[in-house]
Design a protein around this motif. Sequence first.
Motif, PDB file in Angstrom:
ATOM      1  N   UNK A  11      40.013  31.287  81.502  1.00  0.00           N
ATOM      2  CA  UNK A  11      40.115  29.933  80.957  1.00  0.00           C
ATOM      3  C   UNK A  11      38.776  29.208  80.909  1.00  0.00           C
ATOM      4  N   UNK A  12      37.838  29.598  81.785  1.00  0.00           N
ATOM      5  CA  UNK A  12      36.571  28.867  81.818  1.00  0.00           C
ATOM      6  C   UNK A  12      35.465  29.729  82.417  1.00  0.00           C
ATOM      7  N   UNK A  13      34.259  29.616  81.815  1.00  0.00           N
ATOM      8  CA  UNK A  13      33.053  30.199  82.383  1.00  0.00           C
ATOM      9  C   UNK A  13      31.970  29.125  82.349  1.00  0.00           C
ATOM     10  N   UNK A  14      30.912  29.328  83.117  1.00  0.00           N
ATOM     11  CA  UNK A  14      29.858  28.312  83.204  1.00  0.00           C
ATOM     12  C   UNK A  14      28.531  28.965  83.554  1.00  0.00           C
ATOM     13  N   UNK A  15      27.446  28.261  83.283  1.00  0.00           N
ATOM     14  CA  UNK A  15      26.121  28.748  83.651  1.00  0.00           C
ATOM     15  C   UNK A  15      25.130  27.583  83.639  1.00  0.00           C
ATOM     16  N   UNK A  16      24.034  27.753  84.387  1.00  0.00           N
ATOM     17  CA  UNK A  16      23.001  26.721  84.427  1.00  0.00           C
ATOM     18  C   UNK A  16      21.863  26.998  83.451  1.00  0.00           C
ATOM     19  N   UNK A  17      21.993  28.061  82.613  1.00  0.00           N
ATOM     20  CA  UNK A  17      20.919  28.376  81.675  1.00  0.00           C
ATOM     21  C   UNK A  17      21.483  28.807  80.329  1.00  0.00           C
ATOM     22  N   UNK A  18      20.736  28.504  79.276  1.00  0.00           N
ATOM     23  CA  UNK A  18      21.206  28.773  77.918  1.00  0.00           C
ATOM     24  C   UNK A  18      21.293  30.264  77.628  1.00  0.00           C
ATOM     25  N   UNK A  19      20.430  31.062  78.272  1.00  0.00           N
ATOM     26  CA  UNK A  19      20.442  32.505  78.044  1.00  0.00           C
ATOM     27  C   UNK A  19      21.784  33.103  78.439  1.00  0.00           C
ATOM     28  N   UNK A  20      22.282  32.752  79.625  1.00  0.00           N
ATOM     29  CA  UNK A  20      23.536  33.327  80.103  1.00  0.00           C
ATOM     30  C   UNK A  20      24.738  32.738  79.374  1.00  0.00           C
ATOM     31  N   UNK A  21      24.675  31.472  79.020  1.00  0.00           N
ATOM     32  CA  UNK A  21      25.797  30.883  78.282  1.00  0.00           C
ATOM     33  C   UNK A  21      25.975  31.581  76.938  1.00  0.00           C
ATOM     34  N   UNK A  22      24.858  31.944  76.309  1.00  0.00           N
ATOM     35  CA  UNK A  22      24.923  32.667  75.038  1.00  0.00           C
ATOM     36  C   UNK A  22      25.568  34.038  75.236  1.00  0.00           C
ATOM     37  N   UNK A  23      25.215  34.733  76.347  1.00  0.00           N
ATOM     38  CA  UNK A  23      25.821  36.038  76.634  1.00  0.00           C
ATOM     39  C   UNK A  23      27.321  35.911  76.866  1.00  0.00           C
ATOM     40  N   UNK A  24      27.732  34.901  77.619  1.00  0.00           N
ATOM     41  CA  UNK A  24      29.162  34.705  77.882  1.00  0.00           C
ATOM     42  C   UNK A  24      29.927  34.522  76.572  1.00  0.00           C
ATOM     43  N   UNK A  25      29.332  33.776  75.643  1.00  0.00           N
ATOM     44  CA  UNK A  25      30.018  33.475  74.385  1.00  0.00           C
ATOM     45  C   UNK A  25      30.043  34.652  73.422  1.00  0.00           C
ATOM     46  N   UNK A  26      29.044  35.544  73.537  1.00  0.00           N
ATOM     47  CA  UNK A  26      28.918  36.577  72.509  1.00  0.00           C
ATOM     48  C   UNK A  26      29.123  38.011  72.993  1.00  0.00           C
ATOM     49  N   UNK A  27      28.917  38.282  74.284  1.00  0.00           N
ATOM     50  CA  UNK A  27      28.925  39.662  74.742  1.00  0.00           C
ATOM     51  C   UNK A  27      30.007  39.966  75.771  1.00  0.00           C
ATOM     52  N   UNK A  28      30.858  38.999  76.100  1.00  0.00           N
ATOM     53  CA  UNK A  28      31.863  39.189  77.144  1.00  0.00           C
ATOM     54  C   UNK A  28      33.277  39.320  76.599  1.00  0.00           C
ATOM     55  N   UNK A  29      33.429  39.522  75.294  1.00  0.00           N
ATOM     56  CA  UNK A  29      34.749  39.598  74.675  1.00  0.00           C
ATOM     57  C   UNK A  29      35.580  38.352  75.016  1.00  0.00           C
ATOM     58  N   UNK A  30      34.868  37.217  75.119  1.00  0.00           N
ATOM     59  CA  UNK A  30      35.473  35.968  75.590  1.00  0.00           C
ATOM     60  C   UNK A  30      35.292  34.893  74.528  1.00  0.00           C
ATOM     61  N   UNK A  31      36.355  34.179  74.207  1.00  0.00           N
ATOM     62  CA  UNK A  31      36.292  33.153  73.170  1.00  0.00           C
ATOM     63  C   UNK A  31      36.587  31.757  73.698  1.00  0.00           C
TER      64      UNK A  31
END
Length: 368
Positions: free
Chosen positions: A159-179
């Motif tokens: 339901x939710x993911x989070x990060x303190x940096x833009x690099x990891x937030x981009x990975x969560x959105x694009x590479x984790x099969x997560x929408x």
Amino acid sequence: MNTIKKIIFSACNLLHLNPYAIETFFFFPFRLLPLQRKIVFCHFFGKAPADEPKFIFEALHKKDPTIKCIWLVQDPKCPMPDGLKGVRYGSPAAIYHWYTAKIWIDSCKATLRAPKRKGQFFLECWHGSIPLKQIEADVENILSKEYLDHAKKDSKIIDLMYSNNSFMRKLFRSRFWYSGKVIKCDEPRMAILNMGDQIRSKIEKKLDGISGKKIIVYAPTFRNDSEKKWFFWNYSSVVKACQIKFGGDFVFLIKFHPNTLCSPYCDKSLNETINASDYPDLQELMAIADVLITDYSSAMFEFGKTGKPVFLFCPDLKEYVAEDRPFYFKLNDLPFSVSETESALTKSILEFDDIKYKEKTAIFYKQI
């Protein structure tokens, strides 16, 4: 019960079935029970309280100690802090709590979890702030089918993911099969890195030989082959170099990656070090550390934020890149020195320039 589980696991392996799915089937009636004001925490498939889930628990318990909190752990003898109840990972009790808790909090993709119910909320913390090694969909061609199946299934129920940096937030959105939603916020485990003075006495009670000394933490990541030759080298040369460069009496702590702890060589005595692998939380060790030595671990990026020295020792660099997995960054673009030999590592320590180091780290963190 253990005998029955062994029989189920053996039969499922022969039939190529998921034994956890079979086990969960028998506890399906738990779905009929109402959800409770309860949180189920888990870290690295049942490791002791540590990392993001632990610090989230501490904050929640401080804010409202009436919330029921369950920690799923492989070792039932593992000590738990006040307000946290330990339950054996994968047991019928664990499945019951998965089915009846309103909230799940985990630090990685699980291979074992009860089916999520309507009304339950799943917070995926992950277990690293900035990865050097490529992960998830970026290395789909080298990950096992079993892991990929579990990872993709997990991503659909987060339901939710989070990060303190833009690099990891981009990975969560694009590479984790997560929408789902990814929010920008501080990471709980980062705050502890600035609280070394407050927790040092706690760690000194658990680790003999560190009182009054400066700390070197060596935290290598796991290897697929787990060959011990990459982990054992002349630690004393590093200790001497740090004493010459930074002054004071240093002690060398080695903290193996959780995926490496099952390797038999970890039980062997280590010369001139304290094996701190049984200490559950690397973040707390880094909080009292003066120097971090690692190789390809994301710990470098977290410790680097403190402004303290990070040195990368990569004796298997060529083998690792060729046989394990590629990197997101070129090592030469990192603000940390990279050494492939013990003599080069010692030289890097002796020639460390604090002013240039802080300039490089400031530029790097601004970019990401």
